[in-house]
Write a protein that holds these residues in place. Structure first.
Motif, PDB file in Angstrom:
ATOM      1  N   GLY A 209       0.808  -1.206   0.000  1.00  0.00           N
ATOM      2  CA  GLY A 209       0.000   0.000   0.000  1.00  0.00           C
ATOM      3  C   GLY A 209       0.845   1.260   0.000  1.00  0.00           C
ATOM      4  N   ALA A 210       1.939   1.253   0.752  1.00  0.00           N
ATOM      5  CA  ALA A 210       2.823   2.417   0.775  1.00  0.00           C
ATOM      6  C   ALA A 210       3.385   2.689  -0.620  1.00  0.00           C
ATOM      7  CB  ALA A 210       3.965   2.202   1.768  1.00  0.00           C
ATOM      8  N   GLU A 211       3.778   1.635  -1.324  1.00  0.00           N
ATOM      9  CA  GLU A 211       4.296   1.799  -2.682  1.00  0.00           C
ATOM     10  C   GLU A 211       3.218   2.316  -3.630  1.00  0.00           C
ATOM     11  OE1 GLU A 211       6.564  -1.427  -4.391  1.00  0.00           O
ATOM     12  OE2 GLU A 211       7.255  -2.030  -2.411  1.00  0.00           O
ATOM     13  N   ALA A 212       2.001   1.815  -3.459  1.00  0.00           N
ATOM     14  CA  ALA A 212       0.895   2.288  -4.302  1.00  0.00           C
ATOM     15  C   ALA A 212       0.652   3.778  -4.071  1.00  0.00           C
ATOM     16  CB  ALA A 212      -0.364   1.482  -4.012  1.00  0.00           C
ATOM     17  N   ASN A 213       0.745   4.205  -2.805  1.00  0.00           N
ATOM     18  CA  ASN A 213       0.538   5.618  -2.495  1.00  0.00           C
ATOM     19  C   ASN A 213       1.700   6.481  -2.955  1.00  0.00           C
ATOM     20  OD1 ASN A 213      -2.060   5.436  -1.430  1.00  0.00           O
ATOM     21  ND2 ASN A 213      -1.313   4.823   0.585  1.00  0.00           N
ATOM     22  N   GLU A 214       2.919   5.953  -2.894  1.00  0.00           N
ATOM     23  CA  GLU A 214       4.064   6.661  -3.477  1.00  0.00           C
ATOM     24  C   GLU A 214       3.829   6.890  -4.969  1.00  0.00           C
ATOM     25  OE1 GLU A 214       7.032   7.915  -2.477  1.00  0.00           O
ATOM     26  OE2 GLU A 214       6.821   7.430  -0.354  1.00  0.00           O
ATOM     27  N   ALA A 215       3.364   5.845  -5.648  1.00  0.00           N
ATOM     28  CA  ALA A 215       3.093   5.960  -7.082  1.00  0.00           C
ATOM     29  C   ALA A 215       2.007   6.992  -7.345  1.00  0.00           C
ATOM     30  CB  ALA A 215       2.684   4.593  -7.639  1.00  0.00           C
ATOM     31  N   ALA A 216       1.004   7.029  -6.476  1.00  0.00           N
ATOM     32  CA  ALA A 216      -0.087   7.993  -6.641  1.00  0.00           C
ATOM     33  C   ALA A 216       0.419   9.426  -6.509  1.00  0.00           C
ATOM     34  CB  ALA A 216      -1.179   7.718  -5.608  1.00  0.00           C
ATOM     35  N   ILE A 217       1.283   9.659  -5.540  1.00  0.00           N
ATOM     36  CA  ILE A 217       1.854  10.999  -5.338  1.00  0.00           C
ATOM     37  C   ILE A 217       2.667  11.410  -6.558  1.00  0.00           C
ATOM     38  CG2 ILE A 217       3.501  12.329  -3.948  1.00  0.00           C
ATOM     39  CD1 ILE A 217       2.604  10.500  -1.549  1.00  0.00           C
TER      40      ILE A 217
ATOM     41  N   THR B  83       6.854   5.145   4.009  1.00  0.00           N
ATOM     42  CA  THR B  83       7.939   5.652   3.183  1.00  0.00           C
ATOM     43  C   THR B  83       7.905   7.174   3.271  1.00  0.00           C
ATOM     44  OG1 THR B  83       6.459   5.598   1.281  1.00  0.00           O
ATOM     45  CG2 THR B  83       7.891   3.694   1.604  1.00  0.00           C
ATOM     46  N   LEU B  84       8.943   7.854   2.816  1.00  0.00           N
ATOM     47  CA  LEU B  84       9.003   9.302   3.027  1.00  0.00           C
ATOM     48  C   LEU B  84       7.833  10.037   2.372  1.00  0.00           C
ATOM     49  CD1 LEU B  84      12.816  10.079   2.831  1.00  0.00           C
ATOM     50  CD2 LEU B  84      11.293  10.511   4.765  1.00  0.00           C
ATOM     51  N   GLY B  85       7.455   9.636   1.162  1.00  0.00           N
ATOM     52  CA  GLY B  85       6.340  10.304   0.499  1.00  0.00           C
ATOM     53  C   GLY B  85       5.008   9.983   1.131  1.00  0.00           C
ATOM     54  N   SER B  86       4.735   8.715   1.360  1.00  0.00           N
ATOM     55  CA  SER B  86       3.445   8.327   1.943  1.00  0.00           C
ATOM     56  C   SER B  86       3.342   8.780   3.397  1.00  0.00           C
ATOM     57  CB  SER B  86       3.245   6.806   1.836  1.00  0.00           C
ATOM     58  OG  SER B  86       4.246   6.095   2.539  1.00  0.00           O
ATOM     59  N   MET B  87       4.486   8.860   4.074  1.00  0.00           N
ATOM     60  CA  MET B  87       4.505   9.370   5.448  1.00  0.00           C
ATOM     61  C   MET B  87       4.152  10.857   5.457  1.00  0.00           C
ATOM     62  SD  MET B  87       7.569   9.034   8.254  1.00  0.00           S
ATOM     63  CE  MET B  87       8.767   9.974   7.311  1.00  0.00           C
ATOM     64  N   ALA B  88       4.648  11.597   4.468  1.00  0.00           N
ATOM     65  CA  ALA B  88       4.327  13.017   4.364  1.00  0.00           C
ATOM     66  C   ALA B  88       2.841  13.223   4.094  1.00  0.00           C
ATOM     67  CB  ALA B  88       5.155  13.671   3.259  1.00  0.00           C
ATOM     68  N   ALA B  89       2.228  12.285   3.376  1.00  0.00           N
ATOM     69  CA  ALA B  89       0.795  12.368   3.091  1.00  0.00           C
ATOM     70  C   ALA B  89      -0.048  12.019   4.304  1.00  0.00           C
ATOM     71  CB  ALA B  89       0.442  11.435   1.929  1.00  0.00           C
ATOM     72  N   THR B  90       0.549  11.344   5.272  1.00  0.00           N
ATOM     73  CA  THR B  90      -0.171  10.905   6.473  1.00  0.00           C
ATOM     74  C   THR B  90      -0.330  12.062   7.460  1.00  0.00           C
ATOM     75  OG1 THR B  90       0.593   8.625   6.251  1.00  0.00           O
ATOM     76  CG2 THR B  90      -0.045   9.346   8.459  1.00  0.00           C
TER      77      THR B  90
END
Length: 388
Positions: free
Chosen positions: A95-103, A126-133
Motif C-alpha cells: 500500500g505504501a508503494e501504491a501511495n508513493e506511485a499515486a503521489i 515511506t518518506l512520500g506516503s509518510m508526508a501524506a499521512t
C-alpha cells in the motif's frame, strides 16, 4: 536475544497455522482471528483457491521482471478496471508503494506539487506516503518531510474550501479512516470533494488500501459515496497475504506514466498475480459482496444492541466488515482480555477497538465474537462500578 530491529510492539503469540477465521499458536491455542492480518486475509487463512493458484504458478515461473509481457498482470488489471472507474493499472508490492506511485503520478500529470490530505489519515511509512499521512506521531524523528502537503479535518467542508487552490495537484483521502479510528466520510463532504476537484481541476486520490477488495461490502468503498476518483490505491486484501499492491488510474493519466517514469522490480510478478486473480474472482462475486453487506449490518446492529448499553462504549461505527467500537477508555486492556478469551482484535487509535473479520466469517463466528466482547465489556463495566 532477537536479531530483529524492535520496530513492533509484538504480542506474546506465535502463530503456526491458520484456517479460515481460525488462527492456531505454537502452544495449540485457537483464536478467532478478527484482525485478518490487518484487513489482508479477506478470504481467511489458507483459502484453498488462493493456495491452489499460487502452488500451480510456483511450478511454472516465479519471476522474470517487467521487461517481459506477464499474462497474469493483464488478467488482474482487467478485473480491477472492470470493477472500478479506472482504466489502467500499475502493480507494486504494498500500500505504501501504491501511495508513493499515486503521489508521483499526481505531481507529474498536473505539473503541480501541492497535495491536500486529512488529519488522522494513514498512507504508509515511506518518506512520500509518510508526508501524506496526517499524524504527527508518524512524522516524529525523521526530519524534513516531502514538502507541499496540507492537512485538514475530514468532513469539514469549510476547511476543504480554504485548503485547495489553483496550485493543488490532488486531494488524497480515505473514505473510511482505518488507523485513524474508523472515521467515515459524510455524503455532504463527498459532494464537496467532487465540487472542489471540478472547480480547481485537481485530482482525487482515494486510498482503498484497507477499505478495498470487498471489505465494506462493495468492491471499493468509494462506490457507496458516488465518488469517481482519478486514482485509486489498493493492496492488503488484493493478495490475501501475498505481497501485492496496485494503483488504478483514469485514461487521462496514461501519458504521465510512460516508459521509464516509474517501476518496480517485483511489482506484478507471476506469483502475486496468481494470488490476486484467485482473490478477485472470489471477492468480486456478487454473492460474496452481498453476504458482506448483510453480515456487516447484522454484526454492527448486534454490537450496538449488546455493547451500546455499557457506559464505556460511545459508538459503534463502520461499514461492512470494517467496524470500530469507540470507547471512553484506552482499548489496550480490552484487546488483552479478548485475546485471553480467544478473540483477536486490534486498536484504531488509543480509544477505538477495530474489528476486521474475514469476509468469509460465518454467522456463528460473528456470534461467538459478539459473546466474547460482551463478556469482556461486562467485566470492565463491573470493575468500573466497584472503583466508583
Amino acid at each position: 536475544m532477537s536479531a530483529l530491529f524492535p520496530t513492533y510492539a509484538r504480542w506474546n503469540i506465535t502463530p503456526v497455522k491458520g484456517i479460515g477465521s481460525k488462527l492456531i499458536d505454537a502452544d495449540g491455542k485457537e483464536y478467532l482471528d478478527f484482525i485478518s492480518g490487518i484487513a489482508v486475509c479477506n478470504l481467511g487463512h489458507c483459502h484453498p483457491k488462493v493456495v491452489s493458484a499460487v502452488e500451480e504458478q510456483m511450478k511454472k515461473i516465479w519471476h522474470v521482471s517487467n521487461l517481459f509481457q506477464i499474462e497474469g498482470q493483464e488478467q488482474v488489471a482487467k478485473h480491477l478496471v472492470d470493477h472500478s472507474v479506472g482504466d489502467y493499472v500499475f502493480f507494486c508490492n504494498s500500500g505504501a508503494e501504491a501511495n508513493e506511485a499515486a503521489i508521483k503520478l499526481a505531481r507529474k500529470s498536473t505539473g503541480k506539487h501541492h497535495i491536500v490530505s486529512l488529519t488522522n489519515s494513514f498512507h504508509g511509512r515511506t518518506l512520500g506516503s509518510m508526508a501524506a499521512t496526517g499524524q504527527d506521531k508518524i512524522h516524529q524523528g525523521f526530519g524534513p518531510l516531502l514538502t507541499e502537503f496540507s492537512y485538514i479535518e475530514m468532513n469539514d467542508t469549510h476547511a476543504l474550501k480554504n485548503a485547495v487552490t489553483d496550485k493543488t495537484a490532488a486531494i488524497m483521502v480515505e473514505v473510511i479512516q482505518g488507523e485513524g479510528g474508523i472515521r467515515l466520510m459524510s455524503e455532504e463532504y463527498a459532494e464537496a470533494l467532487k465540487a472542489i476537484c471540478d472547480q480547481f481541476g485537481c485530482l482525487l486520490i482515494i486510498d482503498e488500501v484497507q477499505t478495498g477488495i470487498g471489505r465494506t461490502g462493495t468492491a471499493f468503498a468509494y462506490e457507496q459515496l458516488a465518488l469517481s476518483p482519478d486514482i485509486i490505491t489498493v493492496a492488503k486484501g488484493l493478495g490475501n497475504g501475498f505481497p501485492v499492491g496496485a494503483l488504478i488510474g483514469k485514461e487521462h493519466l496514461k501519458e504521465a506514466f510512460s516508459p521509464g517514469s516509474h517501476g518496480s522490480t517485483f511489482g506484478g510478478n507471476p506469483l502475486a498475480m496468481a494470488a490476486a486473480q484467485a482473490v478477485l474472482t472470489e471477492v468480486f462475486n456478487p454473492k460474496l459482496l452481498k453476504s458482506v453487506q448483510e453480515n456487516g449490518e447484522w454484526f454492527k446492529l448486534e454490537l450496538e444492541q449488546k455493547l451500546g448499553k455499557y457506559s464505556i462504549v460511545e459508538e459503534i461505527r463502520g461499514k461492512g466488515l470494517m467496524l470500530g467500537v469507540a470507547c471512553q477508555m484506552e482499548v489496550a486492556p480490552i484487546i488483552k482480555d479478548c485475546m485471553e478469551k480467544g478473540l483477536l482484535v486490534l486498536p484504531a487509535g488509543p480509544k477505538v477497538l477495530r474489528i476486521l473479520p474475514p469476509l468469509v466469517a460465518t454467522k456463528n463466528e460473528l456470534e461467538r465474537a459478539s459473546e466474547i466482547l460482551v463478556t469482556v465489556f461486562q467485566k470492565l463495566e463491573q470493575k468500573q462500578s466497584v472503583n466508583i
